[in-house]
Design a protein around this motif. Structure first.
Motif, PDB file in Angstrom:
ATOM      1  N   ASP A 131       0.809  -1.216   0.000  1.00 46.22           N
ATOM      2  CA  ASP A 131       0.000   0.000   0.000  1.00 46.22           C
ATOM      3  C   ASP A 131       0.843   1.267   0.000  1.00 46.22           C
ATOM      4  OD1 ASP A 131      -2.613  -1.195   0.101  1.00 46.22           O
ATOM      5  OD2 ASP A 131      -2.194  -1.754   2.177  1.00 46.22           O
ATOM      6  N   ILE A 132       2.096   1.122   0.371  1.00 53.62           N
ATOM      7  CA  ILE A 132       2.979   2.283   0.513  1.00 53.62           C
ATOM      8  C   ILE A 132       4.390   1.891   0.050  1.00 53.62           C
ATOM      9  CG2 ILE A 132       1.765   3.606   2.307  1.00 53.62           C
ATOM     10  CD1 ILE A 132       4.355   0.952   3.181  1.00 53.62           C
ATOM     11  N   ASP A 133       5.338   2.772   0.173  1.00 45.71           N
ATOM     12  CA  ASP A 133       6.740   2.441  -0.072  1.00 45.71           C
ATOM     13  C   ASP A 133       7.225   1.618   1.114  1.00 45.71           C
ATOM     14  OD1 ASP A 133       9.485   2.310  -0.351  1.00 45.71           O
ATOM     15  OD2 ASP A 133       9.750   4.441  -0.765  1.00 45.71           O
ATOM     16  N   SER A 134       7.505   0.348   0.887  1.00 42.99           N
ATOM     17  CA  SER A 134       7.809  -0.560   1.990  1.00 42.99           C
ATOM     18  C   SER A 134       9.119  -0.234   2.693  1.00 42.99           C
ATOM     19  CB  SER A 134       7.850  -2.003   1.483  1.00 42.99           C
ATOM     20  OG  SER A 134       8.878  -2.170   0.520  1.00 42.99           O
ATOM     21  N   SER A 135       9.926   0.646   2.107  1.00 33.74           N
ATOM     22  CA  SER A 135      11.190   1.019   2.753  1.00 33.74           C
ATOM     23  C   SER A 135      11.003   2.135   3.774  1.00 33.74           C
ATOM     24  CB  SER A 135      12.210   1.460   1.697  1.00 33.74           C
ATOM     25  OG  SER A 135      11.802   2.674   1.070  1.00 33.74           O
ATOM     26  N   THR A 136       9.782   2.644   3.916  1.00 33.34           N
ATOM     27  CA  THR A 136       9.514   3.769   4.804  1.00 33.34           C
ATOM     28  C   THR A 136       8.761   3.320   6.047  1.00 33.34           C
ATOM     29  OG1 THR A 136       7.403   4.285   3.714  1.00 33.34           O
ATOM     30  CG2 THR A 136       9.396   5.324   2.823  1.00 33.34           C
ATOM     31  N   THR A 139       6.160   7.708   9.147  1.00 33.53           N
ATOM     32  CA  THR A 139       6.365   9.158   9.004  1.00 33.53           C
ATOM     33  C   THR A 139       6.457   9.534   7.527  1.00 33.53           C
ATOM     34  OG1 THR A 139       8.780   8.928   9.172  1.00 33.53           O
ATOM     35  CG2 THR A 139       7.555   9.291  11.229  1.00 33.53           C
ATOM     36  N   ARG A 140       6.032   8.668   6.635  1.00 32.77           N
ATOM     37  CA  ARG A 140       6.255   8.821   5.188  1.00 32.77           C
ATOM     38  C   ARG A 140       5.450   9.959   4.574  1.00 32.77           C
ATOM     39  NH1 ARG A 140       3.073   4.318   6.059  1.00 32.77           N
ATOM     40  NH2 ARG A 140       4.950   3.016   6.205  1.00 32.77           N
ATOM     41  N   GLY A 141       4.422  10.444   5.228  1.00 32.57           N
ATOM     42  CA  GLY A 141       3.606  11.509   4.656  1.00 32.57           C
ATOM     43  C   GLY A 141       2.449  10.966   3.837  1.00 32.57           C
ATOM     44  N   SER A 142       1.900  11.815   2.987  1.00 28.48           N
ATOM     45  CA  SER A 142       0.692  11.463   2.246  1.00 28.48           C
ATOM     46  C   SER A 142       0.953  10.388   1.202  1.00 28.48           C
ATOM     47  CB  SER A 142       0.117  12.711   1.567  1.00 28.48           C
ATOM     48  OG  SER A 142      -1.044  12.384   0.842  1.00 28.48           O
ATOM     49  N   THR A 143      -0.026   9.507   1.027  1.00 33.64           N
ATOM     50  CA  THR A 143      -0.002   8.464  -0.002  1.00 33.64           C
ATOM     51  C   THR A 143      -1.425   8.264  -0.498  1.00 33.64           C
ATOM     52  OG1 THR A 143      -0.366   6.708   1.618  1.00 33.64           O
ATOM     53  CG2 THR A 143       1.937   7.229   1.087  1.00 33.64           C
ATOM     54  N   PRO A 144      -1.615   7.647  -1.677  1.00 40.02           N
ATOM     55  CA  PRO A 144      -2.974   7.331  -2.132  1.00 40.02           C
ATOM     56  C   PRO A 144      -3.739   6.471  -1.127  1.00 40.02           C
ATOM     57  CG  PRO A 144      -1.454   7.175  -3.967  1.00 40.02           C
ATOM     58  CD  PRO A 144      -0.609   7.381  -2.739  1.00 40.02           C
ATOM     59  N   PHE A 145      -3.036   5.549  -0.452  1.00 41.83           N
ATOM     60  CA  PHE A 145      -3.716   4.749   0.580  1.00 41.83           C
ATOM     61  C   PHE A 145      -4.290   5.643   1.668  1.00 41.83           C
ATOM     62  CE2 PHE A 145      -3.593   2.992   4.836  1.00 41.83           C
ATOM     63  CZ  PHE A 145      -4.396   1.876   4.710  1.00 41.83           C
ATOM     64  N   LEU A 146      -3.474   6.565   2.193  1.00 44.38           N
ATOM     65  CA  LEU A 146      -3.934   7.428   3.276  1.00 44.38           C
ATOM     66  C   LEU A 146      -5.044   8.359   2.802  1.00 44.38           C
ATOM     67  CD1 LEU A 146      -3.237   7.856   6.274  1.00 44.38           C
ATOM     68  CD2 LEU A 146      -1.816   9.787   5.577  1.00 44.38           C
ATOM     69  N   ASP A 147      -4.957   8.793   1.553  1.00 41.98           N
ATOM     70  CA  ASP A 147      -6.029   9.627   1.011  1.00 41.98           C
ATOM     71  C   ASP A 147      -7.366   8.885   1.030  1.00 41.98           C
ATOM     72  OD1 ASP A 147      -4.212  11.646   0.525  1.00 41.98           O
ATOM     73  OD2 ASP A 147      -3.940  11.140  -1.597  1.00 41.98           O
ATOM     74  N   GLY A 162      -9.353   7.769  17.123  1.00 44.73           N
ATOM     75  CA  GLY A 162      -8.228   8.649  16.851  1.00 44.73           C
ATOM     76  C   GLY A 162      -7.090   7.941  16.140  1.00 44.73           C
ATOM     77  N   SER A 163      -6.185   8.757  15.610  1.00 46.13           N
ATOM     78  CA  SER A 163      -4.991   8.276  14.911  1.00 46.13           C
ATOM     79  C   SER A 163      -3.774   8.985  15.469  1.00 46.13           C
ATOM     80  CB  SER A 163      -5.093   8.556  13.407  1.00 46.13           C
ATOM     81  OG  SER A 163      -6.203   7.917  12.838  1.00 46.13           O
ATOM     82  N   ASN A 164      -2.603   8.428  15.160  1.00 45.47           N
ATOM     83  CA  ASN A 164      -1.374   9.126  15.545  1.00 45.47           C
ATOM     84  C   ASN A 164      -1.162  10.321  14.621  1.00 45.47           C
ATOM     85  OD1 ASN A 164      -0.660   7.560  13.218  1.00 45.47           O
ATOM     86  ND2 ASN A 164       1.497   7.874  13.753  1.00 45.47           N
ATOM     87  N   LYS A 165      -0.127  11.092  14.855  1.00 40.19           N
ATOM     88  CA  LYS A 165       0.092  12.335  14.116  1.00 40.19           C
ATOM     89  C   LYS A 165       0.157  12.113  12.615  1.00 40.19           C
ATOM     90  CE  LYS A 165       3.184  16.353  13.910  1.00 40.19           C
ATOM     91  NZ  LYS A 165       4.412  16.987  14.467  1.00 40.19           N
ATOM     92  N   GLY A 166       0.818  11.075  12.159  1.00 41.48           N
ATOM     93  CA  GLY A 166       0.951  10.828  10.721  1.00 41.48           C
ATOM     94  C   GLY A 166      -0.282  10.228  10.088  1.00 41.48           C
ATOM     95  N   GLY A 167      -1.173   9.651  10.901  1.00 38.73           N
ATOM     96  CA  GLY A 167      -2.431   9.130  10.402  1.00 38.73           C
ATOM     97  C   GLY A 167      -2.440   7.673  10.011  1.00 38.73           C
ATOM     98  N   TYR A 168      -1.290   6.976  10.101  1.00 34.76           N
ATOM     99  CA  TYR A 168      -1.235   5.586   9.651  1.00 34.76           C
ATOM    100  C   TYR A 168      -1.573   4.582  10.749  1.00 34.76           C
ATOM    101  CZ  TYR A 168       0.760   6.941   5.173  1.00 34.76           C
ATOM    102  OH  TYR A 168       0.947   7.479   3.917  1.00 34.76           O
ATOM    103  N   ASN A 169      -1.648   5.010  11.984  1.00 34.82           N
ATOM    104  CA  ASN A 169      -2.012   4.135  13.090  1.00 34.82           C
ATOM    105  C   ASN A 169      -3.285   4.680  13.729  1.00 34.82           C
ATOM    106  OD1 ASN A 169       0.669   2.466  13.359  1.00 34.82           O
ATOM    107  ND2 ASN A 169       1.287   4.605  13.242  1.00 34.82           N
TER     108      ASN A 169
END
Length: 622
Positions: A131-136, A139-147, A162-169
């Motif tokens: 879903d994302i760049d697996s090397s990150t 804290t990777r920032g915006s991605t189509p998945f997160l959108d 709620g979510s953490n600051k970056g939104g992925y958790n």
């Protein structure tokens, strides 16, 4: 992205791909089928309920190889009311929604998930390595998945907390079996700050049984199921020291497997791999059911494809599909034993349970009370106040600076007619600003409420003789974040910097209900009389959709305006208990004590108040 059929030709509009389509081929079908009307309505008090798990669906959403139908059938099963025995309360996706992390892949997948959104199904999402760049890390920032599957998607979810600051958790709290359960949905790779966030979530909800979901945790790579290197990191940094976690679920690897470890408290934690992407038709939208039975202390696990079962029903399942309809190996169909009462006795010891609260009457949106704590012990940043209405409008601790710590205390003092035998003792002051308060959690449903059909706000309060007009005037019992200016209120007498709703005390200790109604540019004010010191009082503000009246100890006050004031303006921000903002920042914090608070989405009669009679003043030092 949309997909259209023409005779013999498949045209994928967003991808510009054309391919021959076999007529009447249920396996080649890629068109989004009409969504049936689901009737998802679980019984949250039943001791038998089901958690649904959906693992990697990435091969169903792979560039120009888009096949949403198996997932759609799984979602139709989740939202169906044909089999009430399942009592499905929640669904967790384990990541790798799509193969390449492309926006056009999520556009179709997101459309499928709208079936759950429209039915109101509670579910969680997390990112897998595809879903994302697996090397990150997260804290990777915006991605189509997160959108597609970030916090905005869950704005109307009753379980999302709620979510953490970056939104992925993120974390969810759902109600099942007459109690609350915590589910963590964690990213493919967590940063140190996210581990801190997850530890704080678990600490703040330490009485709730917890299920941890993530994409990678345990692996079969060595020939047996055991924790991967990253899984060991998650175990050591998060799982082992939080006894409430009894089950972990992950995808990523295959074949399916299960193992367990013993945590720092000496209790068992079961860990399962669930992933079928390597099997026929990319896993065929396979789901796993965890059927909880709290009376028997068991969890029965089964794995099957609703899509293939549907093909079988119509005689259209081919040979390979028939082999995948239901999986019956020891790793896919089994029974777990968990003594829930013994393992989670702390969450059963709470003095106030939702099922025991007769004050939660029809229309109750939030009910907060503060009993069950040792008298005069400090309130800490780890304390959360549960919404006893069951709607998830919990309160979290907030402070203006370091002075906030230990500035608020739990108290046993209360109005004699107050249902809850406890209160919060606030010690705020204005110059210099200090103190602490509570506010509703992010995305609490009440943050969005407009009260179009009326409302009743009730609270108990107490002002000590040490209350000072200079330091404590215009502090609020209850207020709503957002200013009149931000809400574009421009009428006569509007102060653009004042909050859109507040129940406050003037410099003469007069109660003031100041509110900006819907569809009107001017505010409305109800005034009470001076509040005598060292006395417990009950205040109620009642709106019938047209007029608003204030009552003190069940007695109507004189300064109630004859003014049409429908509903309450909202900017979709939290409510504060004991806090007051001005010009977008905290301006004042309450000084005194606040007892039970209840908010109802309809006008109540005096007989329905938490206080049932126009009683004389009662005193008790906090």
């Amino acid at each position: 992205m949309f997909i259209r059929h023409f005779p013999g030709v498949l045209v994928t509009a967003a991808l510009g791909v054309q391919a021959f389509s076999w007529p009447n081929d249920p396996y080649g079908q890629t068109e989004l089928t009409p969504a049936p009307k689901g009737c998802w309505s679980p019984d949250s008090e039943s001791k038998q309920f089901t958690l649904v798990v959906m693992p990697d669906t990435q091969y169903l959403y792979d560039q120009n190889r888009i096949h949403p139908v198996p997932m759609e059938h799984a979602f139709e099963y989740v939202t169906s009311c044909n089999d009430t025995r399942e009592n499905i309360v929640f669904m967790a996706h384990l990541g790798d929604v799509a193969q390449n992390g492309l926006a056009e892949e999520y556009q179709v997948a997101s459309k499928a998930f709208e079936r759950l959104d429209e039915a109101g199904v509670a579910y969680s999402m997390l990112a897998g390595n595809h879903d994302i760049d697996s090397s990150t890390d997260d804290t990777r920032g915006s991605t189509p998945f997160l959108d597609a599957f970030g916090s905005k998607r869950f704005a109307n979810s009753k379980t999302y907390k709620g979510s953490n600051k970056g939104g992925y958790n993120s974390y969810h709290i759902f109600r099942a079996g007459g109690r609350e359960w915590l589910l963590l949905a964690l990213d493919w790779r967590m940063s140190n700050s996210s581990f801190d966030w997850a530890n704080e979530v678990l600490t703040n909800h330490s009485t709730l049984p917890a299920i941890l979901t993530t994409h990678e945790l345990v692996s079969p790579d060595t020939g047996k199921t055991e924790f991967s290197a990253y899984g060991d990191e998650v175990w050591n940094k998060l799982i082992k020291n939080h006894d409430q976690i009894f089950l972990t679920l992950n995808g990523h690897f295959w074949p399916a497997g299960r193992t367990h470890r013993t945590n720092s408290a000496g209790n068992r934690v079961d860990s399962h791999i669930t992933n079928y992407q390597n099997r026929y038709y990319g896993g065929a939208g396979m789901i796993r059911l965890y059927r909880f039975d709290l009376d028997k202390n068991t969890i029965e696990v089964s794995t099957f494809s609703p899509w293939i079962h549907g093909l079988m029903k119509h005689g259209k399942a081919n040979k390979l599909a028939l082999q995948e309809a239901s999986l019956t190996s020891d790793e896919d169909q089994f029974t777990m034993s968990v003594n829930f009462d013994k393992r989670f006795s702390r969450s059963n010891s709470t003095k106030t349970k939702r099922s025991d609260v007769k004050e939660v009457i029809p229309g109750t949106l939030a009910y907060w009370r503060f009993d069950g704590h040792e008298n005069q012990t400090p309130v800490t940043s780890n304390d959360t106040i549960r919404d006893l209405s069951g709607h998830g409008n919990d309160l979290k601790f907030c402070g203006v600076n370091e002075s906030a710590h230990h500035s608020m205390r739990w108290s046993n003092a209360h109005h004699p007619q107050q249902p809850g035998h406890g209160s919060l003792n606030f010690t705020g002051q204005k110059q210099p600003l200090r103190g602490s308060y509570f506010q509703t959690v992010d995305h609490a449903p009440i943050n969005y409420a407009q009260f179009e059909h009326g409302y009743t706000f009730e609270a108990y309060y107490y002002l000590p003789s040490s209350w000072s007009s200079d330091q404590n005037a215009w502090s609020s019992i209850l207020s709503r974040w957002g200013t009149a200016g931000q809400a574009n209120k421009t009428g006569a007498g509007v102060d653009p910097d004042e909050p859109i709703v507040s129940l406050s005390l003037s410099d003469d200790r007069e109660l003031q209900w100041r509110a900006y109604p819907l569809h009107k540019n001017v505010g409305s004010t109800n005034w009470g009389h001076e509040s005598p010191f060292d006395t417990w009082w009950h205040v109620a503000v009642v709106n019938n959709g047209t007029l608003t009246k204030m009552f003190v100890d069940g007695c109507e006050v004189v300064r109630n305006p004859e003014q049409w004031v429908p509903g309450l303006t909202t900017l979709n921000q939290p409510w504060m208990l004991g806090g007051y903002e001005y010009n977008g920042t905290i301006n004042q914090i309450f000084y005194g004590s606040i007892g039970d608070v209840r908010i109802v989405n309809r006008p109540l009669s005096i007989e329905e108040f938490l206080l049932h009679s126009c009683a004389g003043p009662t005193t008790s030092p906090p």
